[in-house]
Design a protein around this motif. Structure first.
Motif, PDB file in Angstrom:
ATOM      1  N   GLN A   1       0.851  -1.189   0.000  1.00 55.84           N
ATOM      2  CA  GLN A   1       0.000   0.000   0.000  1.00 55.84           C
ATOM      3  C   GLN A   1       0.891   1.244   0.000  1.00 55.84           C
ATOM      4  O   GLN A   1       1.238   1.794   1.039  1.00 55.84           O
TER       5      GLN A   1
ATOM      6  N   ALA B   1       0.044   3.918  -1.877  1.00 53.86           N
ATOM      7  CA  ALA B   1      -0.813   5.061  -2.196  1.00 53.86           C
ATOM      8  C   ALA B   1      -0.927   5.982  -0.985  1.00 53.86           C
ATOM      9  O   ALA B   1      -0.625   5.586   0.136  1.00 53.86           O
TER      10      ALA B   1
ATOM     11  N   PRO C   1      -3.820   7.772   0.526  1.00 54.20           N
ATOM     12  CA  PRO C   1      -5.253   8.088   0.557  1.00 54.20           C
ATOM     13  C   PRO C   1      -5.511   9.293   1.450  1.00 54.20           C
ATOM     14  O   PRO C   1      -4.854   9.471   2.470  1.00 54.20           O
TER      15      PRO C   1
ATOM     16  N   ASP D   1      -7.274  11.233   4.274  1.00 55.27           N
ATOM     17  CA  ASP D   1      -7.905  10.744   5.495  1.00 55.27           C
ATOM     18  C   ASP D   1      -9.340  11.259   5.647  1.00 55.27           C
ATOM     19  O   ASP D   1     -10.137  10.668   6.363  1.00 55.27           O
TER      20      ASP D   1
ATOM     21  N   PRO E   1     -12.552   5.713   5.281  1.00 55.65           N
ATOM     22  CA  PRO E   1     -12.135   4.410   5.819  1.00 55.65           C
ATOM     23  C   PRO E   1     -10.611   4.286   5.751  1.00 55.65           C
ATOM     24  O   PRO E   1      -9.977   4.864   4.865  1.00 55.65           O
ATOM     25  N   ASP E   2     -10.031   3.573   6.709  1.00 65.12           N
ATOM     26  CA  ASP E   2      -8.597   3.289   6.648  1.00 65.12           C
ATOM     27  C   ASP E   2      -8.432   2.033   5.793  1.00 65.12           C
ATOM     28  O   ASP E   2      -8.756   0.928   6.221  1.00 65.12           O
ATOM     29  N   VAL E   3      -7.961   2.226   4.585  1.00 68.70           N
ATOM     30  CA  VAL E   3      -7.877   1.122   3.625  1.00 68.70           C
ATOM     31  C   VAL E   3      -6.931   0.041   4.143  1.00 68.70           C
ATOM     32  O   VAL E   3      -7.252  -1.149   4.137  1.00 68.70           O
ATOM     33  N   ALA E   4      -5.764   0.471   4.605  1.00 73.11           N
ATOM     34  CA  ALA E   4      -4.754  -0.496   5.064  1.00 73.11           C
ATOM     35  C   ALA E   4      -5.287  -1.299   6.248  1.00 73.11           C
ATOM     36  O   ALA E   4      -5.158  -2.530   6.280  1.00 73.11           O
TER      37      ALA E   4
ATOM     38  N   GLY F   1       3.016  -1.484   4.257  1.00 77.45           N
ATOM     39  CA  GLY F   1       2.492  -0.121   4.222  1.00 77.45           C
ATOM     40  C   GLY F   1       3.615   0.891   4.266  1.00 77.45           C
ATOM     41  O   GLY F   1       4.793   0.537   4.423  1.00 77.45           O
ATOM     42  N   PHE F   2       3.257   2.134   4.111  1.00 78.69           N
ATOM     43  CA  PHE F   2       4.223   3.233   4.172  1.00 78.69           C
ATOM     44  C   PHE F   2       3.831   4.174   5.293  1.00 78.69           C
ATOM     45  O   PHE F   2       2.658   4.277   5.636  1.00 78.69           O
ATOM     46  N   ALA F   3       4.791   4.867   5.835  1.00 74.64           N
ATOM     47  CA  ALA F   3       4.496   5.921   6.796  1.00 74.64           C
ATOM     48  C   ALA F   3       5.325   7.139   6.431  1.00 74.64           C
ATOM     49  O   ALA F   3       6.541   7.132   6.573  1.00 74.64           O
TER      50      ALA F   3
ATOM     51  N   LYS G   1       1.915   2.243  13.538  1.00 74.03           N
ATOM     52  CA  LYS G   1       1.058   1.940  12.371  1.00 74.03           C
ATOM     53  C   LYS G   1       1.210   0.487  11.935  1.00 74.03           C
ATOM     54  O   LYS G   1       0.258  -0.136  11.473  1.00 74.03           O
TER      55      LYS G   1
ATOM     56  N   LYS H   1      -2.320  -1.514  11.871  1.00 71.98           N
ATOM     57  CA  LYS H   1      -2.890  -1.906  10.577  1.00 71.98           C
ATOM     58  C   LYS H   1      -2.587  -3.355  10.233  1.00 71.98           C
ATOM     59  O   LYS H   1      -2.868  -3.798   9.125  1.00 71.98           O
TER      60      LYS H   1
HETATM   61  N1  CTP Z   1      -3.624   4.448   4.715  1.00 67.57           N
HETATM   62  C1  CTP Z   1      -4.773   3.841   4.244  1.00 67.57           C
HETATM   63  N2  CTP Z   1      -5.978   4.458   4.354  1.00 67.57           N
HETATM   64  C2  CTP Z   1      -6.074   5.678   4.919  1.00 67.57           C
HETATM   65  C3  CTP Z   1      -4.905   6.320   5.389  1.00 67.57           C
HETATM   66  C4  CTP Z   1      -3.695   5.680   5.274  1.00 67.57           C
HETATM   67  O1  CTP Z   1      -4.676   2.739   3.739  1.00 67.57           O
HETATM   68  N3  CTP Z   1      -7.265   6.274   5.018  1.00 67.57           N
HETATM   69  C5  CTP Z   1      -2.342   3.747   4.600  1.00 67.57           C
HETATM   70  C6  CTP Z   1      -1.299   4.461   3.768  1.00 67.57           C
HETATM   71  O2  CTP Z   1      -1.399   4.089   2.417  1.00 67.57           O
HETATM   72  C7  CTP Z   1      -0.004   3.976   4.357  1.00 67.57           C
HETATM   73  C8  CTP Z   1      -0.359   3.752   5.810  1.00 67.57           C
HETATM   74  O3  CTP Z   1      -1.779   3.591   5.851  1.00 67.57           O
HETATM   75  O4  CTP Z   1       0.427   2.754   3.783  1.00 67.57           O
HETATM   76  C9  CTP Z   1       0.049   4.879   6.722  1.00 67.57           C
HETATM   77  O5  CTP Z   1      -0.472   6.086   6.213  1.00 67.57           O
HETATM   78  P1  CTP Z   1      -0.283   7.464   6.977  1.00 67.57           P
HETATM   79  O6  CTP Z   1      -0.970   8.552   6.221  1.00 67.57           O
HETATM   80  O7  CTP Z   1       1.162   7.627   7.289  1.00 67.57           O
HETATM   81  O8  CTP Z   1      -1.015   7.174   8.355  1.00 67.57           O
HETATM   82  P2  CTP Z   1      -2.482   7.417   8.888  1.00 67.57           P
HETATM   83  O9  CTP Z   1      -3.078   6.085   9.176  1.00 67.57           O
HETATM   84  O10 CTP Z   1      -3.242   8.297   7.978  1.00 67.57           O
HETATM   85  O11 CTP Z   1      -2.187   8.092  10.282  1.00 67.57           O
HETATM   86  P3  CTP Z   1      -1.910   9.640  10.641  1.00 67.57           P
HETATM   87  O12 CTP Z   1      -2.769  10.455   9.752  1.00 67.57           O
HETATM   88  O13 CTP Z   1      -2.256   9.738  12.063  1.00 67.57           O
HETATM   89  O14 CTP Z   1      -0.433   9.867  10.422  1.00 67.57           O
END
Ligand code: CTP
Length: 401
Positions: free
Chosen positions: A275, A277, A279, A281, A308-311, A326-328, A341, A345
Motif C-alpha cells: 500500500q 498510495a 489516501p 484521510d 475508511p482506513d484502507v490499510a 504499508g508506508f508511513a 502503524k 494496521k
Molecule cells: N492508509 C490507508 N488508508 C487511509 C490512510 C492511510 O490505507 N485512510 C495507509 C497508507 O497508504 C499507508 C499507511 O496507511 O500505507 C500509513 O499512512 P499514513 O498517512 O502515514 O497514516 P495514517 O493512518 O493516515 O495516520 P496519521 O494520519 O495519524 O499519520
C-alpha cells in the motif's frame, strides 16, 4: 528469455562507427565476467573491424550480412534471439536506433533484436549533431518507453573532430550495466503482487477537489521492480502523470473509497500487497452537484468526515501466507509513529520516511527510508526509488522465507 545460468549468454551487436573497435574490448570484459558472447555485425561494422577479430575473440562465427545468404536470417535470427540472456548493441548508430524504434528488420542485427525477448542494452555513439537531432532523441524516447536500456554516451573529443556528446560510454561502464541486467533475479516468479500508488482526490464540487502531494513514483517503481523480478503485478493507481510499466495490469482509482473497493476486489488474489498510495484521510461530507459560489465575504466552512482506513481494513482480513506492506510518511518521531502503524494496521512491514529530509518524499526520484518489520529494522541510505523498491522486495522475501 533464456535462463540466467552460470555462463550467461550475451549477443553483442556491433554497428558501423569508428567506436566499433571498442566492442572488441567490451567482448573481452564480458568474457572476463563469465559471459559467453556471440557477435552480430552489420555490413558497415565490417568496414571498421574485420569479423575475424570477433570470431577469434568470441570462439563463435561472427554473424555478418556480407557473406551470409539472406534466407538464413529467418532460421538463424530466431535461434540467436532465444539463446540470448542479454542483447547489447555497442556502438549503436543513429541508424540502428531508428530501425529499432520503427521495428524495421532488414538485416541480421535488426531482425534478431526485434525477435528477442531478452533485455536489450544499447550504447549509442555518433556525431553530436546526429545525437542531439530531434529525430534521434525521439527514437531513443520511444525505445526507453519500451523498456530498452541505455548506456548513455559521454562528452568528449569525437572522431569527426568535434567536441561534444556522442562518445561511446566507457566499455567498463557498459560491461557493468550488462552484468547488472544479467543479475536481475527472477525471485518473484510465480508470485502475485498488488501495488497501490499515487494520491486520491476527494471532490468538493464538479471542479474542485482535495488531494495531496503524492507523485506515485515510489509505487510505480515498486510495480516495475516486482515485474522485472518475475511477479505478476497489478497496480492500483491514483491520478498521476506516470507511464504504467510494461506488462503491469493497471486499475485506476480516484477517491479513497474507490481505492478501498479496488483493494477489496483484488487483495485476496495476491500474495504480496504493498500500500504505497496516499489516501486522503478525510472527504467532504457533501459533494455539491453544482459549482460552489463565492461566499461574499463570509468564511467558507467545509465539513469533512473521516475516510475508511484502507490499510487497516485489508490488514484485518489478511491471510497468513499474505505479506502486507504499508508506508508511513512522517514529519516527526518517524520511527515511533511508523512502528505504531505497523501494529495498528496489521502490517508485516512498514516503510518509514521523513518527508522533510532532502532527497526524500514527494516528487523526487530518490528516497531515504527505514524498513520496520516485526522483528527487525533496517535503515537504508539515500537511493533511487527503484533501488529502494528492490530493497523492499528483498525484505519482503526475507519475511516470507
Ligand atoms: N492508509 C490507508 N488508508 C487511509 C490512510 C492511510 O490505507 N485512510 C495507509 C497508507 O497508504 C499507508 C499507511 O496507511 O500505507 C500509513 O499512512 P499514513 O498517512 O502515514 O497514516 P495514517 O493512518 O493516515 O495516520 P496519521 O494520519 O495519524 O499519520
Amino acid at each position: 528469455m533464456g535462463t540466467v545460468n552460470t555462463r550467461p549468454h550475451v549477443v553483442l551487436g556491433v554497428t558501423g562507427g569508428i567506436a566499433a573497435y571498442k566492442a572488441c574490448e567490451l567482448l573481452r570484459l564480458l568474457q572476463k565476467g563469465g559471459a559467453e558472447v556471440q557477435v552480430i555485425m552489420t555490413r558497415n561494422a565490417c568496414e571498421f573491424v574485420n569479423p575475424l577479430t570477433f570470431e577469434t575473440l568470441s570462439g563463435y562465427p561472427a554473424v555478418t550480412d556480407t557473406f551470409d545468404r539472406p534466407e538464413r536470417w529467418s532460421v538463424e535470427h530466431v535461434a540467436m534471439a532465444k539463446w540470448a540472456d542479454l542483447f547489447v548493441i555497442a556502438p549503436a548508430t543513429a541508424n540502428i536506433l531508428a530501425k529499432m524504434a520503427a521495428g524495421i528488420a532488414d538485416d541480421m542485427l535488426s531482425t534478431t533484436v526485434l525477435a528477442t525477448a531478452a533485455p536489450v542494452l544499447v550504447a549509442p555513439a555518433m556525431n553530436t549533431g546526429m545525437y542531439i537531432n530531434p529525430a534521434t532523441q525521439a527514437n531513443m524516447n520511444v525505445l526507453r518507453n519500451r523498456g530498452i536500456h541505455f548506456a548513455d554516451p559521454a562528452s568528449g573529443y569525437l572522431a569527426c573532430g568535434d567536441t561534444g556528446v556522442g562518445k561511446l560510454a566507457p566499455v567498463e561502464d557498459i560491461a557493468a550495466r550488462c552484468f547488472e541486467l544479467l543479475g536481475r533475479k527472477q525471485d518473484l516468479n510465480g508470485l502475485r503482487v498488488l501495488v497501490t500508488a499515487g494520491p486520491t482526490r476527494e471532490m468538493l464540487d464538479p471542479v474542485r477537489y482535495i488531494s495531496n502531494r503524492s507523485s506515485g513514483k515510489m509505487g510505480y517503481a515498486l510495480a516495475a521492480a516486482a515485474k522485472a523480478r518475475g511477479a505478476e503485478v497489478t497496480l492500483l493507481t491514483g491520478p498521476v502523470s506516470l507511464t504504467v510499466p510494461e506488462g503491469v495490469h493497471a486499475v485506476s482509482f480516484l477517491s479513497t473509497e474507490d481505492l478501498l473497493n479496488a483493494m477489496l476486489d483484488n487483495a485476496a488474489l495476491n500474495d504480496i500487497i504493498i500500500q504505497a498510495a496516499a489516501p486522503a484521510d478525510y472527504r467532504p461530507v457533501n459533494v455539491e452537484t453544482q459549482k460552489i459560489k463565492k461566499q461574499h465575504g463570509e468564511p467558507f466552512v467545509l465539513t469533512m468526515v473521516e475516510n475508511p482506513d484502507v490499510a487497516a481494513t485489508v490488514g484485518a482480513v489478511k491471510r497468513d501466507n499474505q505479506t502486507f506492506v504499508g508506508f508511513a510518511a512522517e514529519t516527526e518521531k518517524v520511527l515511533e509513529h511508523a512502528a505504531k502503524k505497523l501494529e495498528k494496521k496489521n502490517l508485516d512491514l512498514i516503510v518509514a520516511n521523513d518527508v522533510t529530509a532532502p532527497g526524500a518524499g514527494f516528487d523526487v526520484d530518490t528516497n531515504i527510508v527505514t524498513l520496520i518489520a516485526r522483528n527487525r529494522q533496517q535503515s537504508l541510505p539515500l537511493a533511487s526509488k527503484r533501488e529502494v523498491a528492490d530493497a523492499i522486495l528483498d525484505e519482503i522475501l526475507r519475511i516470507r522465507a
